[in-house]
Write a protein that holds these residues in place. Structure first.
Motif, short mmCIF file in Angstrom:
data_model
loop_
_atom_site.label_atom_id
_atom_site.label_comp_id
_atom_site.label_asym_id
_atom_site.label_seq_id
_atom_site.Cartn_x
_atom_site.Cartn_y
_atom_site.Cartn_z
N GLY B 820 0.73 -1.19 0.05
CA GLY B 820 0.00 0.03 -0.10
C GLY B 820 0.70 1.14 0.09
O GLY B 820 1.88 1.21 -0.15
N GLU B 821 -0.11 2.21 0.17
CA GLU B 821 0.89 3.71 0.26
C GLU B 821 1.71 3.96 1.57
O GLU B 821 2.97 4.25 1.47
CB GLU B 821 -0.19 4.72 0.40
CG GLU B 821 -0.86 4.95 -1.11
CD GLU B 821 -1.84 5.89 -0.75
OE1 GLU B 821 -1.66 7.02 -0.37
OE2 GLU B 821 -3.07 5.54 -1.18
N ASP B 822 1.62 3.41 2.28
CA ASP B 822 2.55 3.46 3.71
C ASP B 822 1.88 2.40 4.78
O ASP B 822 0.91 1.67 4.59
CB ASP B 822 2.14 5.01 3.94
CG ASP B 822 3.67 5.49 4.97
OD1 ASP B 822 4.34 4.35 5.04
OD2 ASP B 822 3.73 6.56 5.21
N PHE B 823 2.84 2.52 5.77
CA PHE B 823 2.27 1.60 6.97
C PHE B 823 1.23 2.17 7.60
O PHE B 823 1.06 3.48 7.80
CB PHE B 823 3.56 1.45 7.86
CG PHE B 823 4.91 0.79 7.54
CD1 PHE B 823 4.49 -0.58 6.71
CD2 PHE B 823 6.04 1.46 7.56
CE1 PHE B 823 5.82 -1.14 6.43
CE2 PHE B 823 7.03 0.67 7.11
CZ PHE B 823 6.96 -0.57 6.65
N TYR B 846 -0.14 -2.62 5.75
CA TYR B 846 -0.06 -1.21 4.81
C TYR B 846 -1.61 -0.85 4.98
O TYR B 846 -2.67 -1.40 4.85
CB TYR B 846 0.42 -1.59 3.30
CG TYR B 846 1.84 -1.82 3.19
CD1 TYR B 846 2.60 -0.76 3.09
CD2 TYR B 846 2.35 -2.96 3.51
CE1 TYR B 846 4.11 -0.84 3.27
CE2 TYR B 846 3.68 -3.19 3.39
CZ TYR B 846 4.69 -2.28 3.18
OH TYR B 846 5.91 -2.56 3.05
#
Lengths: 295, 1082
Positions: B820-823, B846
């Protein structure tokens, strides 16, 4: 960094190490080669406009090859002189492509996380041509990255690392965009658009297209000419659910089938008629054009 | 002796008869005398006794006796005593019942005996008695039967008469007048029939009398000429078929079946009747109606398939008929898609209406222009110079093709022929036949035309005119130019379109076979004819006097040169000029040398044949003279026979038309504004041109027809091309032609669309059954929209809020993803904790934002049937009634309050609430940004389903649309099926991901002819269900909302697995509708 290697016949490259080795076939239609070369020297970002299959990607590859050709570089590791080629990083944009897909992200590692550069970051670092294909498909947040890279600053901010990377000398951003089939929603913003020079691509004129088809498919000149003629005719049907009409790529496919001994009408049916549309009436009409041209 | 017995009997009965009026005695005596010689005394006595007995039966039976005696004087010679005795016995019986009946019987008896023979008299008497029912009317009917006997039995045998009496008897049960009329006309009617057909005629009549007796008169009046339309040997079988159909009960009367079938057979070749009736007879055991409908369908069917293909079509229908009578009947009524399909498959001919769209796209592909395809007939109807209704042509923007192609035995070949026609016309456009520029040089021939130009009084209107003005003999020039240009076009087609070459070559070969014998023509005509042959690739068929070979050889060389790939229309013009020079040098005389001296000619080498460029001015003066016309003593030049697939080529007219169109459109931007044409200029142009035969267009004086022609032409030129393509009326043909060329028409346009309808009994569609007429709804009062908003202000705010809440959900954060984009911080911490604890943590840590794009298009379909006129209060009266509990004071106060309420706001109708709900929903939809269309429907009958556009998908909400909303009013019936199909069509034109069809109605579907009769519900419900199913198949979510409390019963069937809701409390509709919609799209 992954080493260049080979698995079951396929050659694997790290993204920034891929370059075009063989000269791609490209038939210049106008002054686009000269324009691109000049733009590259001046580091002016380039926007390639045009319908699908008109040769945008091939053009970028060709230009990467041309621009990379004269340079030789001494390998730092072995001391041997190896041919340096212009690295070309191509990213096909899709509607879920986010800024972090381009810049990079943290990945899990044994003891925590590890930062991994995205393709854009790598291109910026090694000074490659970064080609964002169909850029309007990507999410809007990608524009945040494109803007500082495409003006005088040539910077790539990496928010998550708190870094800003100054682009390497050879870096150039090239984007492509198909004005035909995106809806008005997905139009390119003006603030983005006006950072690029735009080179317009269209399907080549009949004779040039025939030449391309003949070269790419290996079919005879007569067939290539007929295919080019067919392409021209089918493109006349543009607004009938055909998007932009048949691409040069599809014509080449048809040519390749024919060159391998598939009967021409059948080859056109599978490579063109059925590939283009599901509307049976339009199919029938294209079929009639095909049967008029091919015996 | 005889005298004595006569006297004796007279004397014996004198007393008995004296009490009666004188005639009785006189007739008695006359009868006695007449019979005395034929009968024995005892017989005579018996005869007299019977007569006397008659007098005594009743008060008026003496009248019968008079007739009895009178009959004695007129029995035919062959009448033996037996017969006379029988008459007497029958008379006695009759007179006992009704004296007048006996009177008429006796009066007719001698005559009848002569016609039917003495032995049949009793049977005849019995027939008459059968009609007698003991009342006055029946008695006079029976009497009439006796009276017509002489005429009747001239055409009928006694056995056949029995059948007639059965018929008359049956008819009399319903109407004595009718029975009497039919009886009266029977002899005349039957006499017109062949003897064998009489009995079947009566048999059918009898059946008719039983089921639809009122038609009997029609049958008697008109039946005979109808039957005569059937082949004489088959009339009996036909009538028996009709009789079978009359036995069953059906929607149409048996007579109607009979009449339609007979008329239909009248249109069919009598030689085919045998086969047709035989096939119908096979159907009759399963359904006699199907058999009759089969006959009725014959003219239509046989137009499309040959008689030997008919059985296949009939067999396919028979199989359906065996499985389902309803299905089979619909099949033979031609109200079934299957019938159409099978017919279409069997038919070898190609109809332009069926392939027009494919050819249109084909020609569009070839030419790159928005050409439309129309029938040649429609071009002729325009009255702008084209007169032939069957030849292909083009006016530069439309390609005209023959309506039918049936020259080959199978469909593929016919279509290929049609395609060759279309390709030739398209090629004229593609390869620039109409782009002739007088000043432009060709690419092959040297430019010589300028040298021949004469001084002009005014500049030529068109380039083509300038060119043809070079020639004194315009007809010859035009023919040569046509040959040259067609040769060039055909050569280009062959070069560019390898696939169609084979068909083109075949058409050319066929044309060659049809050419007239060239040796019979005068020389100049023969020359042109040879060029035509050469242009059709028939060089081997060129015949020409050997001693003149050079001219021909040069001409053929020119034609050959023109077929080079680079040749342009200007080259064709140069070629025509060169050919013309050669042509005029050949005298148009019959070559008197014997045909043996004619031989083949080889074309000259192109370089040699090519005319020399005219050098400077030197040739100019003389050259005009070289183009002189025919000399004295020559034959009149005649144009060569037409070539079918090349059609009608009118370059001068097309050039003019294009010019006029350009003028009408005020000149395109960037183009030089041309001088507008004056009518005088036009008239002059037309008078010169050989392409227009004004005389052929219209009889009458030339000035008038020129005037009409001019106005037609102006009209045609002024018509924006976009209006020309609408003849098809198919759902797909409306928006595809000539976009962007014309202006918007100002008046509301009704566009007609055709849709199939589902017949659940036949389990098949009725093809193109309903005509949906789409039009924009008129604009109404301005205040309505705002008023509705004000009235429901609270609700508006509430709905708007609800809808706004849906909006921010555009991006939804989705957690616990493997990538995904970030944690996601929580998941990451969990992961760390678990990892440290030695567990095996999940890697789904994510998050990413998922774009939930709202991409909804919704079509609202509002029922505007008359029933929505109902007031809501009336519906609720039952509840109101309870309020006052029979207490007069309470009632009074209730009444007063109701009146007051009614005065301040008039009672609301269902439609008002529908409208107001729509307004509310529209504001909500505007908030959320969904695409929506609002449509109303009503109508009466299948030909008139009205579809009102209140807001189309591509319109934005403006004052106009708000005004239209006010005009939603109850109109007529509810034929839901076609309305749903049309709304589906509208929805399919949007590119939204989610498509919703929202049906808002007040009751079940109902319309004239929407079912077997007015009370039948199943048909309409099934069709509606089918229409909803079709929508569903297209990926549309249908939803039905009804305010009919009894809605559950049919909605359950109609919307089996689709959403529906019955809003019981109609007042809640305005709040319910937006809520429902929201739920539907979330």
């Amino acid at each position: 960094m992954a080493e260049n290697g080979s698995v079951q016949g396929a050659t694997i490259y790290a993204v920034e190490e891929y370059s075009v080795h063989e000269e791609p076939y490209y038939l210049p239609i106008g002054d686009e080669v000269q324009l691109f070369e000049t733009a590259y020297r001046q580091r002016i970002p380039v926007l390639l406009k045009g319908p699908t299959g008109a040769g945008k990607t091939r053009f970028v590859e060709y230009m990467a090859y041309r621009l990379g050709r004269p340079m030789l570089k001494v390998s730092s590791r072995t001391g041997e002189e190896v041919e340096h080629r212009m690295p070309l990083i191509t990213v096909a944009c899709h509607e879920d492509l986010t800024a972090s897909d381009l810049v990079g992200r943290y990945l899990l590692d044994t003891d925590g996380t590890r930062w991994v550069d995205g393709p854009l970051t790598r291109a910026v670092k090694v000074g490659a041509i970064c080609y964002l294909d169909e850029v309007v498909e990507a999410r809007k947040d990608t524009t945040v990255l494109i803007h500082p890279l495409t003006d005088y600053r040539r910077l790539l901010p990496i928010e998550k690392l708190g870094q800003v990377i100054e682009a390497a000398e050879g870096f150039l951003l090239v984007i492509s965009y198909n004005p035909g089939y995106q809806s008005a929603l997905k139009d390119l913003k003006h603030s983005t658009r006006q950072r690029f020079i735009a080179i317009e691509f269209n399907y080549p004129p009949r004779d040039a297209e025939a030449q391309i088809i003949a070269h790419e498919s290996g079919c005879d000149d007569r067939t290539a000419m007929d295919l080019a003629r067919l392409g021209e005719k089918v493109r006349n049907l543009k607004e009938h659910g055909l998007g932009e009409g048949v691409s040069t790529r599809l014509l080449v496919y048809a040519g390749r089938l024919i060159a391998q001994g598939i009967p021409a009408r059948r080859a056109c049916q599978v490579a063109i008629t059925w590939a283009l549309t599901d509307d049976s009436e339009v199919q029938r009409s294209i079929e009639e054009v095909v049967t008029s041209i091919f015996e | 002796m005889p005298v004595s017995i006569v006297t004796e009997l007279l004397a014996r009965y004198h007393e008995r008869l004296s009490g009666f009026p004188a005639p009785l005695g006189q007739q008695f005596e006359a009868g006695l005398r007449a019979l005395a010689n034929r009968l024995t005394p005892s017989q005579l006595q018996a005869w007299a006794e019977t007569g006397v007995e008659l007098t005594a039966l009743s008060l008026r039976s003496w009248e019968a006796a008079v007739e009895y005696f009178r009959a004695g004087t007129s029995y035919p010679p062959q009448a033996a005593w037996d017969a006379i005795e029988t008459v007497g016995r029958d008379a006695l019986q009759m007179a006992a019942e009704s004296a007048p009946l006996a009177v008429s019987f006796l009066r007719a008896a001698p005559g009848a005996m002569e016609v039917i023979g003495p032995t049949n008299v009793h049977a005849w008497a019995e027939l008459g008695r059968r009609l007698y029912k003991g009342n006055w009317k029946s008695s006079s009917l029976a009497a009439q039967f006796y009276e017509v006997a002489p005429e009747l039995f001239r055409v009928l045998r006694i056995g056949q008469a029995t059948r007639l009496v059965i018929f008359i008897d049956e008819l009399a049960r319903h109407s004595y007048e009718l029975a009497s009329a039919c009886l009266a006309s029977a002899p005349a009617v039957l006499s017109r029939l062949e003897e064998d057909d009489r009995l079947p005629f009566i048999t059918f009549a009898t059946e008719l009398a039983q089921t639809s007796w009122a038609d009997s008169r029609l049958y008697f009046d008109r039946g005979v000429p109808l039957i005569e339309k059937v082949h004489s040997a088959l009339r009996e079988r036909f009538l028996l078929l009709a009789a079978q159909a009359a036995r069953g009960h059906h929607q149409r009367s048996a007579y109607q079946y009979f009449e339609e079938a007979a008329n239909a057979l009248g249109e069919v070749d009598p030689n085919d009747h045998q086969q047709v009736i035989m096939l119908a007879e096979q159907l009759a055991p399963y359904s006699p109606f199907a058999a009759m409908d089969f006959l009725t369908a014959m003219p239509t069917v046989l137009q499309r398939i040959r008689i030997d293909e008919l059985e296949a079509w009939q067999q396919a229908g028979l199989r359906i008929l065996q499985a389902s009578a309803e299905g089979g009947e619909a099949y033979f009524r031609l109200q079934s898609t299957r019938a159409e399909d099978i017919l279409e498959n069997l038919s070898s001919r190609v109809e332009l209406s069926r392939v027009g769209e494919v050819l249109r796209l084909y020609c569009k592909a070839l030419t790159g222009r928005n050409v439309s395809i129309q029938t040649a007939e429609s071009l002729a109807e325009k009255g702008i110079g084209w007169v032939d209704e069957h030849r292909a042509s083009t006016d530069g923007s439309t390609i005209f093709l023959p309506e039918l192609m049936e020259r080959f035995p199978n469909k593929e070949e016919n279509f290929a022929a049609m395609k060759v026609f279309a390709t030739h016309q398209a090629a004229h456009i593609e390869f620039g036949s109409f782009m002739f520029d007088f000043d432009r040089a060709g690419s092959i021939f040297p430019t010589r035309r300028h040298a021949f130009a004469r001084e002009r009084e005014r500049p030529a209107t068109t380039d083509m005119e300038a060119f043809f003005d070079l020639f004194p003999d315009r007809q010859l020039a035009s023919d040569l130019f046509t040959i040259a240009e067609d040769a060039r076009i055909d050569a280009r087609i062959k070069a560019e379109y390898g696939g169609i070459r084979r068909h083109l070559v075949r058409m050319q070969a066929e044309e060659l076979e049809r050419r007239p014998p060239v040796e019979m023509l005068p020389l100049r005509n023969a020359f042109v004819e040879n060029l035509v042959r050469a242009s059709l690739d028939g060089l081997h068929l060129v015949r020409w006097p050997r001693d003149r070979a050079e001219a021909m050889s040069r001409a053929l060389g020119i034609l050959n040169a023109l077929q080079a790939p680079g040749a342009t229309v200007e080259d064709a013009a140069e070629a025509a000029l060169a050919l013309y020079e050669i042509a005029v040098s050949i005298p148009n005389i019959y070559d008197d040398v014997d045909p043996g001296s004619w031989g083949a000619v080889e074309p000259m080498e192109a370089g040699q044949a090519m005319p020399m460029e005219v050098a400077g001015d030197e040739g100019a003066a003389g050259s005009q003279a070289q183009l002189g016309g025919s000399g004295p003593g020559e034959e009149e030049y005649e144009s060569p026979q037409e070539i079918d697939f090349r059609g009608d080529f009118k370059p001068e007219l097309v050039d003019l038309l294009m010019k006029l169109r350009e003028n009408a459109q005020g000149g395109q931007a960037g183009q030089q504004q041309t001088m507008p044409l004056t009518p005088e200029q036009l008239a002059e142009l037309l008078a010169k041109s050989v392409e227009i035969d004004l005389g052929a267009m219209d009889e009458g004086d030339l000035d008038a027809s020129t005037g009409m022609f001019l106005s037609n032409l102006m009209k045609e030129a002024g018509t924006p091309a976009s209006e020309k393509g609408d003849q098809g009326g198919q759902p797909t043909s409306d928006n595809s032609t000539g976009e962007g060329e014309g202006e918007e028409p100002l008046k509301p346009v009704v566009t007609v669309y055709y849709y199939d309808e589902w017949d659940f009994r036949a389990q098949d569609y009725k093809p193109r059954w309903c005509a949906v007429k789409e039009a924009k709804l008129e604009e109404g009062d301005e205040g309505f929209y705002e008023k509705a908003l004000k009235e429901h202000a609270g609700l508006v705010a509430q709905t708007r809020k609800q809808f706004e809440l849906m909006k921010p959900e555009m991006f939804r954060k989705i957690k616990r993803l493997p990538d995904g984009e970030d944690f996601d911080l929580d998941s990451a911490i969990e992961w760390m904790v678990e990892k440290r604890a030695g567990a095996n943590p999940t890697e789904k840590i994510y998050w990413r934002r998922n774009k939930i794009e709202r991409d909804v298009a919704v079509a609202f379909l509002i029922d505007m049937s008359a029933s929505t006129d109902e007031e809501i209060n009336k519906r609720d009266k039952k509840h109101d009634d309870d309020d006052y509990d029979d207490d007069p004071r309470k009632y009074l106060s209730w009444w007063v309050s109701k009146r007051r309420q009614e005065l301040t706001s008039p009672p609301k109708r269902i439609i008002d609430l529908e409208k107001e709900s729509t307004v509310l929903l529209m504001t909500a939809l505007e908030t959320i940004g969904d695409q929506y269309g609002i449509y109303g429907f009503s109508g009466y009958g299948r030909d008139n389903v009205e579809f009102f556009v209140i807001k189309d998908f591509d319109e934005t909400l403006d004052q106009k649309i708000k005004n239209r909303l006010d005009k939603i009013t109850p109109i007529r019936s509810t034929r839901m099926g076609p309305a749903i199909r049309h709304a589906t069509f509208k929805l399919m034109q949007t590119d939204a991901k989610v498509k919703i069809l929202f049906l808002l109605s007040d009751g079940r579907p109902q319309d004239h002819g929407y079912g077997r009769d007015r009370t039948e519900k199943e048909y309409a419900i099934h069709d509606t269900k089918q229409a909803l199913n079709e929508a569903k198949r297209e990926g549309i979510t249908p939803f039905a909302l009804t305010v009919d409390r009894a809605g559950h019963d049919y909605l359950k069937t109609m919307c089996e697995d689709m959403g529906y809701e019955v809003v019981a409390d109609i007042e809640s509709l305005p709040s319910r509708l937006p809520t429902l919609y929201r739920r539907l799209t979330e």
